[in-house]
Enzyme design. Structure first.
Site, mmCIF file in Angstrom:
data_model
loop_
_atom_site.group_PDB
_atom_site.id
_atom_site.type_symbol
_atom_site.label_atom_id
_atom_site.label_comp_id
_atom_site.label_asym_id
_atom_site.label_seq_id
_atom_site.Cartn_x
_atom_site.Cartn_y
_atom_site.Cartn_z
ATOM 1 N N ASN A 212 -1.889 1.824 -3.568
ATOM 2 C CA ASN A 212 -3.225 2.425 -3.494
ATOM 3 C C ASN A 212 -4.252 1.341 -3.177
ATOM 4 O OD1 ASN A 212 -4.248 1.288 -6.109
ATOM 5 N ND2 ASN A 212 -2.460 2.413 -6.831
ATOM 6 N N ARG A 213 -5.508 1.733 -3.106
ATOM 7 C CA ARG A 213 -6.539 0.806 -2.634
ATOM 8 C C ARG A 213 -7.151 -0.078 -3.719
ATOM 9 N NH1 ARG A 213 -7.928 2.294 2.542
ATOM 10 N NH2 ARG A 213 -7.665 4.486 3.061
#
Ligand code: C5P
Length: 396
Positions: A212-213
């Site tokens: 994920n970011r």
């Protein structure tokens, strides 16, 4: 809230090594953080870098002589020794370390050191053989036994061209150690805080992952601020591009399952668990053991739920969770407080400007188990960390 360096009176001792130029960068970073830096240079140091350079950066007079008839201070070394919150010597040569270990007072720096009661940190920089020499090692041991914090040296290319142990550590490591030393009697002294950070990586095959970011910035800020307030900090981190915080125990993990094990081990006996990590909610059920070839046009990956680390973690510690939401912020946050039996949740609307992944700022709402809501304005992640830890401190 200002950082631990703000308003602190730092005596920076600089002795004669080529690494003196790095002390200019250190002085600059300390001044930028709001510290008052009083530089004392040995004669040798003044041969490498001019006192004017330090004066220009620190906006303060630089001491080079013990008895300076033009000084504003009556007895300079005594005045500096008394007002210092910390004395830092970087770079520290073998000769200076020997003088300090022997308790000599034949120049303004050694005199100040003898006269001060402030905590002291020494960062050696020298040729590798001089560092290895039993005389230097003995002198360093003596200083350590007297409670002086020795930082470094690091291994690397030395001025001689040789590679070895003797390089002055880099500025962020010096600043981190100064902060930790200044903060050691802070309001979290005596407490252990476990912080998780980063986005976990769930392997699909040996080369590909689902992640994920998350940048890890929020969790690292919490770890650093807790350290600067005196806590013993364990940082369980999934991969990030950030440098390891200094004076913090760093445990590196990859997957959600690894993070679960590491958190379980670290949290035993801890006083608080702050889960800032973006733990994957799903992981590939059966990752391929070999790299998957791009033979077919589509590829479906079977995903299964990961364990909820926060929900599973139970004990006598304060539990803080994070909730990154893109809709119904408060309602979702309240639901998570109950479901995961949290003391506090830090909810942020990731669609808001300057908030969420990758930024240096965050706009969060703190929701506690009684339903109390504290809506904080946009602030730096370090300031958010202070606010979270203020709440944790109240709960401890
Ligand atoms: O339920 P949600 O993933 O939004 O909850 C976020 C909070 O729960 C974060 O504090 C995160 O670190 C934690 N979490 C966890 N284990 C998971 C997923 C999230 O501890 N598997």
């Amino acid at each position: 809230m200002p950082g631990v360096l703000h308003g602190k009176n730092i005596v920076l001792g600089v002795t004669g090594s080529i690494a003196c130029y790095k002390a200019l960068d250190l002085a600059s970073k300390l001044v930028q953080a709001g510290a008052l830096v009083n530089t004392i240079m040995s004669y040798g140091a003044t041969r490498f870098v001019t006192p004017l350079a330090f004066r220009s950066i620190t906006h303060r007079p630089v001491v080079t002589e013990t008895f300076d008839p033009d000084s504003e201070l009556s007895v300079e070394h005594v005045a500096l020794a008394e007002s210092a919150d910390i004395v830092v010597v970087a770079p520290a040569t073998a000769h200076f370390i020997a003088k300090m270990a022997a308790g000599l007072a034949d120049d303004p720096l050694t005199t100040t050191i003898l006269a001060t009661r402030a905590p002291m940190m020494v960062a050696p920089a020298m040729d590798a053989h001089m560092y290895d020499n039993p005389a230097t090692q003995e002198n360093l041991s003596k200083l350590k036994d007297r409670g002086v914090l020795i930082v470094g040296p690091a291994i690397g290319r030395l001025a001689s061209g040789l590679v070895g142990m003797g390089r002055l550590v880099e500025t962020p490591e010096l600043v981190g150690n100064i902060s930790a030393l200044l903060g050691r009697k802070g309001d979290l002294a005596g407490y252990t805080v476990v912080v998780s950070a980063g986005g976990t990586q769930e392997p699909v095959d040996p080369v590909r992952v689902i992640t994920n970011r998350s940048s890890g910035k929020m969790g690292y800020a919490v770890a650093e601020v807790a350290r600067d307030r005196g806590a013993r900090v364990v940082l369980v981190t999934a991969p990030t591009s950030l440098a390891d915080p200094v004076a913090v125990e760093v445990v590196k993990v990859g997957t959600a399952l690894e993070m679960r094990d590491a958190v379980k081990d670290s949290v035993a006996g801890a006083d608080a668990l702050i889960m800032a990590a973006a733990v994957a909610d799903y992981m590939p059920v059966s990752p391929a053991s070999q790299k998957v070839k791009k033979d077919s046009d589509t590829w479906s990956i079977g995903l299964g739920k990961t364990p909820d680390i926060l929900e599973e973690s139970r004990g006598r510690f304060i539990k803080v969770g994070f909730a990154a939401e893109s809709e119904d912020l408060l309602e979702n946050a309240r639901g998570k407080v109950l479901r995961k039996s949290l003391d506090l949740i830090v909810a942020n609307d990731i669609t808001a400007e300057g908030s969420g992944f990758g930024t240096d700022t965050n706009k969060v709402v703190l929701v506690d188990r009684d339903g109390g809501v504290e809506d904080l304005p946009l602030m730096s992640k370090h300031e958010v960390a202070h606010r979270i830890l203020d709440r944790v401190r109240q709960l401890l």
